[in-house]
Design a protein around this motif. Sequence first.
Motif, PDB file in Angstrom:
ATOM      1  N   MET A   1      -5.186  35.117   6.528  1.00 49.57           N
ATOM      2  CA  MET A   1      -6.602  35.358   6.514  1.00 49.57           C
ATOM      3  C   MET A   1      -6.827  36.874   6.532  1.00 49.57           C
ATOM      4  O   MET A   1      -6.224  37.600   7.298  1.00 49.57           O
ATOM      5  N   SER A   2      -7.720  37.319   5.703  1.00 52.68           N
ATOM      6  CA  SER A   2      -8.023  38.736   5.594  1.00 52.68           C
ATOM      7  C   SER A   2      -9.234  39.084   6.458  1.00 52.68           C
ATOM      8  O   SER A   2     -10.180  38.303   6.552  1.00 52.68           O
ATOM      9  N   ILE A   3      -9.199  40.251   7.061  1.00 53.55           N
ATOM     10  CA  ILE A   3     -10.328  40.748   7.847  1.00 53.55           C
ATOM     11  C   ILE A   3     -11.266  41.449   6.866  1.00 53.55           C
ATOM     12  O   ILE A   3     -10.920  42.490   6.302  1.00 53.55           O
ATOM     13  N   ASN A   4     -12.442  40.884   6.642  1.00 59.00           N
ATOM     14  CA  ASN A   4     -13.372  41.432   5.655  1.00 59.00           C
ATOM     15  C   ASN A   4     -14.443  42.335   6.243  1.00 59.00           C
ATOM     16  O   ASN A   4     -15.001  43.170   5.537  1.00 59.00           O
ATOM     17  N   PHE A   5     -14.741  42.140   7.541  1.00 58.81           N
ATOM     18  CA  PHE A   5     -15.781  42.931   8.182  1.00 58.81           C
ATOM     19  C   PHE A   5     -15.264  43.491   9.499  1.00 58.81           C
ATOM     20  O   PHE A   5     -14.520  42.835  10.228  1.00 58.81           O
ATOM     21  N   CYS A   6     -15.676  44.697   9.802  1.00 59.20           N
ATOM     22  CA  CYS A   6     -15.233  45.412  10.991  1.00 59.20           C
ATOM     23  C   CYS A   6     -15.690  44.677  12.255  1.00 59.20           C
ATOM     24  O   CYS A   6     -16.863  44.319  12.378  1.00 59.20           O
ATOM     25  N   THR A   7     -14.782  44.482  13.175  1.00 56.58           N
ATOM     26  CA  THR A   7     -15.128  43.831  14.442  1.00 56.58           C
ATOM     27  C   THR A   7     -15.836  44.798  15.392  1.00 56.58           C
ATOM     28  O   THR A   7     -16.369  44.372  16.408  1.00 56.58           O
ATOM     29  N   GLU A   8     -15.855  46.094  15.071  1.00 53.90           N
ATOM     30  CA  GLU A   8     -16.516  47.091  15.907  1.00 53.90           C
ATOM     31  C   GLU A   8     -17.965  47.337  15.476  1.00 53.90           C
ATOM     32  O   GLU A   8     -18.858  47.406  16.299  1.00 53.90           O
ATOM     33  N   CYS A   9     -18.185  47.494  14.151  1.00 51.43           N
ATOM     34  CA  CYS A   9     -19.533  47.852  13.689  1.00 51.43           C
ATOM     35  C   CYS A   9     -20.106  46.903  12.639  1.00 51.43           C
ATOM     36  O   CYS A   9     -21.278  47.000  12.288  1.00 51.43           O
ATOM     37  N   GLY A  10     -19.293  45.981  12.106  1.00 51.36           N
ATOM     38  CA  GLY A  10     -19.788  44.983  11.161  1.00 51.36           C
ATOM     39  C   GLY A  10     -19.768  45.394   9.704  1.00 51.36           C
ATOM     40  O   GLY A  10     -20.108  44.597   8.829  1.00 51.36           O
ATOM     41  N   HIS A  11     -19.367  46.614   9.386  1.00 54.03           N
ATOM     42  CA  HIS A  11     -19.325  47.058   7.995  1.00 54.03           C
ATOM     43  C   HIS A  11     -18.108  46.474   7.268  1.00 54.03           C
ATOM     44  O   HIS A  11     -17.174  45.964   7.892  1.00 54.03           O
ATOM     45  N   ALA A  12     -18.124  46.623   5.953  1.00 53.97           N
ATOM     46  CA  ALA A  12     -17.043  46.097   5.114  1.00 53.97           C
ATOM     47  C   ALA A  12     -15.722  46.813   5.404  1.00 53.97           C
ATOM     48  O   ALA A  12     -15.699  47.999   5.734  1.00 53.97           O
ATOM     49  N   MET A  13     -14.645  46.070   5.250  1.00 56.97           N
ATOM     50  CA  MET A  13     -13.296  46.609   5.405  1.00 56.97           C
ATOM     51  C   MET A  13     -12.693  46.775   4.010  1.00 56.97           C
ATOM     52  O   MET A  13     -12.996  46.014   3.099  1.00 56.97           O
ATOM     53  N   VAL A  14     -11.824  47.780   3.868  1.00 60.18           N
ATOM     54  CA  VAL A  14     -11.097  48.006   2.626  1.00 60.18           C
ATOM     55  C   VAL A  14      -9.615  48.146   2.961  1.00 60.18           C
ATOM     56  O   VAL A  14      -9.246  48.331   4.122  1.00 60.18           O
ATOM     57  N   ALA A  25      -9.106  48.705   6.852  1.00 56.15           N
ATOM     58  CA  ALA A  25      -9.793  49.781   7.568  1.00 56.15           C
ATOM     59  C   ALA A  25     -11.286  49.714   7.273  1.00 56.15           C
ATOM     60  O   ALA A  25     -11.707  49.331   6.177  1.00 56.15           O
ATOM     61  N   CYS A  26     -12.084  50.100   8.254  1.00 56.73           N
ATOM     62  CA  CYS A  26     -13.540  50.073   8.127  1.00 56.73           C
ATOM     63  C   CYS A  26     -14.016  51.186   7.195  1.00 56.73           C
ATOM     64  O   CYS A  26     -13.487  52.302   7.221  1.00 56.73           O
ATOM     65  N   THR A  27     -15.042  50.877   6.405  1.00 56.84           N
ATOM     66  CA  THR A  27     -15.632  51.872   5.501  1.00 56.84           C
ATOM     67  C   THR A  27     -16.624  52.772   6.224  1.00 56.84           C
ATOM     68  O   THR A  27     -17.060  53.779   5.664  1.00 56.84           O
ATOM     69  N   ASN A  28     -16.980  52.427   7.478  1.00 56.43           N
ATOM     70  CA  ASN A  28     -18.012  53.165   8.195  1.00 56.43           C
ATOM     71  C   ASN A  28     -17.498  53.909   9.433  1.00 56.43           C
ATOM     72  O   ASN A  28     -17.861  55.050   9.661  1.00 56.43           O
ATOM     73  N   CYS A  29     -16.676  53.247  10.237  1.00 57.59           N
ATOM     74  CA  CYS A  29     -16.191  53.866  11.477  1.00 57.59           C
ATOM     75  C   CYS A  29     -14.678  54.070  11.397  1.00 57.59           C
ATOM     76  O   CYS A  29     -14.080  53.926  10.337  1.00 57.59           O
ATOM     77  N   THR A  30     -14.051  54.365  12.496  1.00 59.05           N
ATOM     78  CA  THR A  30     -12.609  54.655  12.501  1.00 59.05           C
ATOM     79  C   THR A  30     -11.735  53.431  12.755  1.00 59.05           C
ATOM     80  O   THR A  30     -10.521  53.560  12.845  1.00 59.05           O
ATOM     81  N   TYR A  31     -12.325  52.230  12.851  1.00 58.21           N
ATOM     82  CA  TYR A  31     -11.549  51.033  13.183  1.00 58.21           C
ATOM     83  C   TYR A  31     -10.522  50.702  12.097  1.00 58.21           C
ATOM     84  O   TYR A  31     -10.827  50.716  10.904  1.00 58.21           O
ATOM     85  N   VAL A  32      -9.308  50.405  12.538  1.00 54.51           N
ATOM     86  CA  VAL A  32      -8.226  49.941  11.663  1.00 54.51           C
ATOM     87  C   VAL A  32      -7.688  48.653  12.266  1.00 54.51           C
ATOM     88  O   VAL A  32      -7.417  48.579  13.469  1.00 54.51           O
ATOM     89  N   HIS A  33      -7.541  47.625  11.432  1.00 52.29           N
ATOM     90  CA  HIS A  33      -6.930  46.377  11.898  1.00 52.29           C
ATOM     91  C   HIS A  33      -5.413  46.531  11.758  1.00 52.29           C
ATOM     92  O   HIS A  33      -4.868  46.535  10.659  1.00 52.29           O
ATOM     93  N   TRP A  34      -4.738  46.709  12.888  1.00 57.49           N
ATOM     94  CA  TRP A  34      -3.304  46.985  12.896  1.00 57.49           C
ATOM     95  C   TRP A  34      -2.466  45.731  12.748  1.00 57.49           C
ATOM     96  O   TRP A  34      -1.259  45.799  12.517  1.00 57.49           O
ATOM     97  N   GLY A  35      -3.060  44.561  12.916  1.00 61.48           N
ATOM     98  CA  GLY A  35      -2.330  43.308  12.796  1.00 61.48           C
ATOM     99  C   GLY A  35      -2.808  42.310  13.825  1.00 61.48           C
ATOM    100  O   GLY A  35      -3.688  42.607  14.634  1.00 61.48           O
ATOM    101  N   SER A  36      -2.238  41.130  13.787  1.00 65.11           N
ATOM    102  CA  SER A  36      -2.586  40.077  14.742  1.00 65.11           C
ATOM    103  C   SER A  36      -1.395  39.844  15.661  1.00 65.11           C
ATOM    104  O   SER A  36      -0.274  39.610  15.192  1.00 65.11           O
TER     105      SER A  36
END
Length: 187
Positions: A1-14, A25-36
């Motif tokens: 499953m891919s993380i499509n939206f930032c869990t911190e601010c709700g913006h799109a992830m790329v 990684a978030c397109t708006n803030c510094t959040y990076v999904h490092w893994g599960s």
Amino acid sequence: MSINFCTECGHAMVVRTMDGVERRACTNCTYVHWGSYSIGVGALVIKDDKVLLVRRAQEPGKGNWTNPGGYIEQLEPIEQTVVREVLEESGVETRVKGIIALRDQPRSSVHNLYVAFEMDYISGEPIPDGVEVDAAGFYSLEDMQTMKVASFTQWLIDAALNGKGAGLMHDREPIVPTNGNGFFRVL
């Protein structure tokens, strides 16, 4: 499953390459999904040369005898987790003695780290919770020869009974402030 939206601010992830690995990684803030990741704990409780085992009533491992254990909660210290899991699954009160083994299980869905603790028996007679486990008791190595003991539990029992040294112990007097962290080392 891919993380499509930032869990911190709700913006799109790329997808961005970081340290040679593609990460979300978030397109708006510094959040990076490092893994599960998940952290499991297990207890080896020995009383009168017998090991506390529970029989799994649910998958995974339904019908297998295992050591009591479970998963850590977000804000729960790991020592509290293992004491809670033993009490929930078997009704036995325990105290952490030390860490005796680790299992590192990298998988594509969730990377699992399992921490096995040697526990001191305090009190109580094994009573299964009737949900996660349907039987519980203290069993000798001889008893286990006729039981369906999970292979990983067999390995943990061997690590506890035949390991060299005391394992990792909780450092209750570290030289630096702990800030709520649990420090474990060979003492």
